[in-house]
Design a protein around this motif. Structure first.
Motif, PDB file in Angstrom:
ATOM      1  N   ASN A   1      -8.738 -49.705  28.080  1.00 64.02           N
ATOM      2  CA  ASN A   1      -7.903 -48.541  28.423  1.00 64.02           C
ATOM      3  C   ASN A   1      -7.140 -48.692  29.736  1.00 64.02           C
ATOM      4  OD1 ASN A   1      -8.769 -47.193  26.113  1.00 64.02           O
ATOM      5  ND2 ASN A   1     -10.518 -46.284  27.164  1.00 64.02           N
ATOM      6  N   GLU A   2      -7.003 -49.897  30.216  1.00 63.94           N
ATOM      7  CA  GLU A   2      -6.265 -50.106  31.464  1.00 63.94           C
ATOM      8  C   GLU A   2      -4.851 -50.594  31.182  1.00 63.94           C
ATOM      9  OE1 GLU A   2      -9.387 -50.963  35.083  1.00 63.94           O
ATOM     10  OE2 GLU A   2      -8.321 -52.663  34.192  1.00 63.94           O
ATOM     11  N   VAL A   3      -3.959 -50.290  32.132  1.00 64.29           N
ATOM     12  CA  VAL A   3      -2.623 -50.870  32.133  1.00 64.29           C
ATOM     13  C   VAL A   3      -2.380 -51.434  33.528  1.00 64.29           C
ATOM     14  CG1 VAL A   3      -1.541 -48.640  32.703  1.00 64.29           C
ATOM     15  CG2 VAL A   3      -0.149 -50.484  31.746  1.00 64.29           C
ATOM     16  N   ARG A   4      -1.862 -52.650  33.569  1.00 63.01           N
ATOM     17  CA  ARG A   4      -1.534 -53.291  34.841  1.00 63.01           C
ATOM     18  C   ARG A   4      -0.049 -53.567  34.865  1.00 63.01           C
ATOM     19  NH1 ARG A   4      -5.057 -57.483  33.396  1.00 63.01           N
ATOM     20  NH2 ARG A   4      -3.758 -58.944  34.569  1.00 63.01           N
ATOM     21  N   ILE A   5       0.594 -53.204  35.995  1.00 66.86           N
ATOM     22  CA  ILE A   5       2.029 -53.438  36.163  1.00 66.86           C
ATOM     23  C   ILE A   5       2.221 -54.584  37.140  1.00 66.86           C
ATOM     24  CG2 ILE A   5       4.243 -52.422  36.794  1.00 66.86           C
ATOM     25  CD1 ILE A   5       2.916 -51.097  34.382  1.00 66.86           C
ATOM     26  N   LEU A   6       2.927 -55.616  36.684  1.00 69.52           N
ATOM     27  CA  LEU A   6       3.223 -56.772  37.519  1.00 69.52           C
ATOM     28  C   LEU A   6       4.723 -56.834  37.773  1.00 69.52           C
ATOM     29  CD1 LEU A   6       0.419 -57.434  36.228  1.00 69.52           C
ATOM     30  CD2 LEU A   6       1.143 -59.819  36.127  1.00 69.52           C
ATOM     31  N   VAL A   7       5.098 -57.220  38.978  1.00 71.14           N
ATOM     32  CA  VAL A   7       6.486 -57.515  39.306  1.00 71.14           C
ATOM     33  C   VAL A   7       6.510 -58.942  39.831  1.00 71.14           C
ATOM     34  CG1 VAL A   7       8.514 -56.915  40.679  1.00 71.14           C
ATOM     35  CG2 VAL A   7       6.989 -55.095  39.859  1.00 71.14           C
TER      36      VAL A   7
END
Length: 512
Positions: free
Chosen positions: A192-198
């Motif tokens: 249930n996690e979301v990780r945002i990478l730039v």
């Protein structure tokens, strides 16, 4: 000898088979990939809906041989869509959404995000794609005014009402505002996690089921304030009250002035009593077009008397004012604890009739990838759109498709910054602004983020005020810190008090 040669050939054949198998496995992890190496025609469908007048172009990225999808005109609405071969479920395993975008002319006001569309209603056609077309996820940069964020929005179906709700990621990262190619990655995991990478660097981690991470929360609160509960009429919320037994002292003089003349003050030696503080400007001349009848009698404008600059003062000397030791101001009864204080009233909590439990988000499948934006900026280039079930695949695409371009652009930018007469930001400035944008992303600064971003953007357009902006941002951070530390209390200040024996000069104004 012959046996060894045959053995080597057999080993090579086995390695070849394993390599092919590994490639097939890796290829099967790629759900969707668009490099824009081929023409758009027949593959991406431009919306024919009214208002979408922006022209999409299949264009090379500036300085590269690599093609992308280009926003070619300013101040237009754009919409284009590509259907997947089959709907892709987000409910099982890891899902990685990734794409590149380059703001070749910067970004003043507009979006550069993607919409991952859910299956549309029967009879829907791609050429009908518009802002009303339902999506599952919206992801990517958006900047205009106080808005400066990498959106992540999940449209989730409420299992009780059947309505779809936009659930926005709280405190998303800011958008890099240089003109380099950046790669944006969203990783959805089974826990249930979301990780945002730039650019491959994790900027945000959130849990879909946490009320701290999404607004509104996917899972409603178990209890809510009772909307029918009313505060009793006799409910006393005053923590302190004036002491009813207090009496004003007999010697309390409410009429004493705050300031009195300082009787001990002595006129400084050399004070020029006969010199006015201002004199006519000796260099002023009457304008040639001045008409005494229409404009009145001409008078030269006033300037500060230069003789007053060398002396302790001039004009009529008056004793300075000082604080009146007898001043006490208006008397007020002292505050005491309120014996009837019941605290701040709030309605009682009741079970939330709209509450439901959720073990996992009920993701709608992805049926198409669309770009539907309004932007004041041209030169936005999209490239290498990827949907995969393997983080390693996304990482390899960043390494092979994005990283080389980014390094070339970064080196070119350094050369331009170092060139004589360059109007661009220096490398030091860029590092400073990168740091400021990271600071603006701190959650505790969220209420002040628009103000901080506004300051940063002004400094980017005027590098000479960078130091002032650093000071201003530091002041905002310290203000928030002290407010948290001391509960928002402020020291009482009496601005009306003036002290000191220095002679006062009357304020003057030059007439023009």
């Amino acid at each position: 000898m012959e046996g060894r040669r045959i053995g080597r050939l057999a080993s090579a054949a086995i390695l070849l088979v394993l390599s092919c198998l590994a490639f097939q496995i890796r290829a099967s992890d790629v759900i969707f990939y668009e490099s824009f190496d081929e023409s758009l025609e027949g593959r991406w469908i431009v919306s024919e809906k009214e208002d979408y007048e922006g022209v999409w172009k299949h264009s090379k990225s500036e300085g590269h041989e690599d093609y992308g999808l280009l926003v070619s005109e300013k101040a237009k609405k754009y919409a284009i869509v590509k259907e997947l071969d089959e709907n892709y479920s987000l409910k099982d395993g890891t899902v990685v959404l990734q794409y590149e975008v380059r703001l070749q002319n910067g970004l003043e006001c507009g979006g550069a995000y993607l919409k991952y569309l859910r299956p549309q209603e029967a009879g829907w056609k791609p050429k009908e794609f518009n802002n009303e077309s339902p999506y599952t996820i919206m992801f990517g940069p958006d900047k205009c005014g106080a808005t400066n964020k990498v959106h992540f929005i999940l449209k989730h179906k409420n299992p009780k009402t059947g309505e779809y709700v936009e659930n926005h990621l709280k405190y998303p990262p800011s958008v890099p505002l240089d003109k380099l190619t950046h790669v944006y990655t969203a990783i959805l995991t089974p826990d249930n996690e979301v990780r945002i990478l730039v650019d491959g660097e994790e900027k945000k981690k959130a849990n879909f089921l946490s009320a701290d991470d999404f607004e509104p929360a996917l899972v409603p609160a178990k209890t809510i304030p009772d909307p029918d509960d009313k505060k009793p009429e006799d409910w006393d919320e005053r923590a302190k009250i004036p002491d009813p037994d207090a009496v004003k002292p007999d010697d309390w003089d409410e009429d004493a002035p705050m300031e009195i003349e300082d009787e001990e003050a002595v006129k400084p030696e050399g004070w020029l009593d006969d010199e006015p503080e201002e004199i006519d400007d000796p260099e002023a001349t009457k304008p040639e077009d001045w008409d005494d009848e229409e404009d009145g009698e001409w008078e030269a404008p006033k300037i500060d008397n230069p003789k007053c600059e060398t002396g302790p003062g001039c004009g009529e000397w008056k004793r300075p004012m000082k604080r009146n030791p007898a001043y006490k101001g208006k008397w007020h009864a002292p505050m005491i604890d309120n014996p009837n204080y019941k605290g701040i009233w709030k309605p009682r909590d009741i079970p939330n009739p709209d509450y439901f439990e959720l073990d996992k988000p009920d993701f709608e499948p992805i049926a198409a990838v669309g770009i539907e934006i309004w932007t004041m900026q041209d030169g936005i280039l999209f490239d290498n759109i990827l949907i995969t079930s393997d983080e390693k695949v996304a990482e390899s695409y960043r390494a092979t498709a994005w990283k080389p371009k980014f390094e070339v652009e970064k080196e070119k930018q350094k050369e331009e910054d170092a060139a004589p007469g360059s109007d661009g930001l220096t490398g030091v400035h860029k590092k400073v602004f990168d740091l400021l944008y990271k600071i603006a992303d701190f959650p505790f600064l969220e209420p002040h983020k628009p103000k901080i971003l506004d300051l940063i953007e002004k400094a980017e357009s005027q590098p000479n005020i960078t130091l002032g902006v650093l000071v201003a941002v530091a002041v905002v951070i310290l203000s928030v810190f002290f407010k948290i530390l001391f509960g928002g209390k402020k020291k009482d200040e009496d601005e009306g008090e003036k002290e000191g024996n220095a002679p006062r000069r009357r304020s003057t104004r030059r007439e023009t």
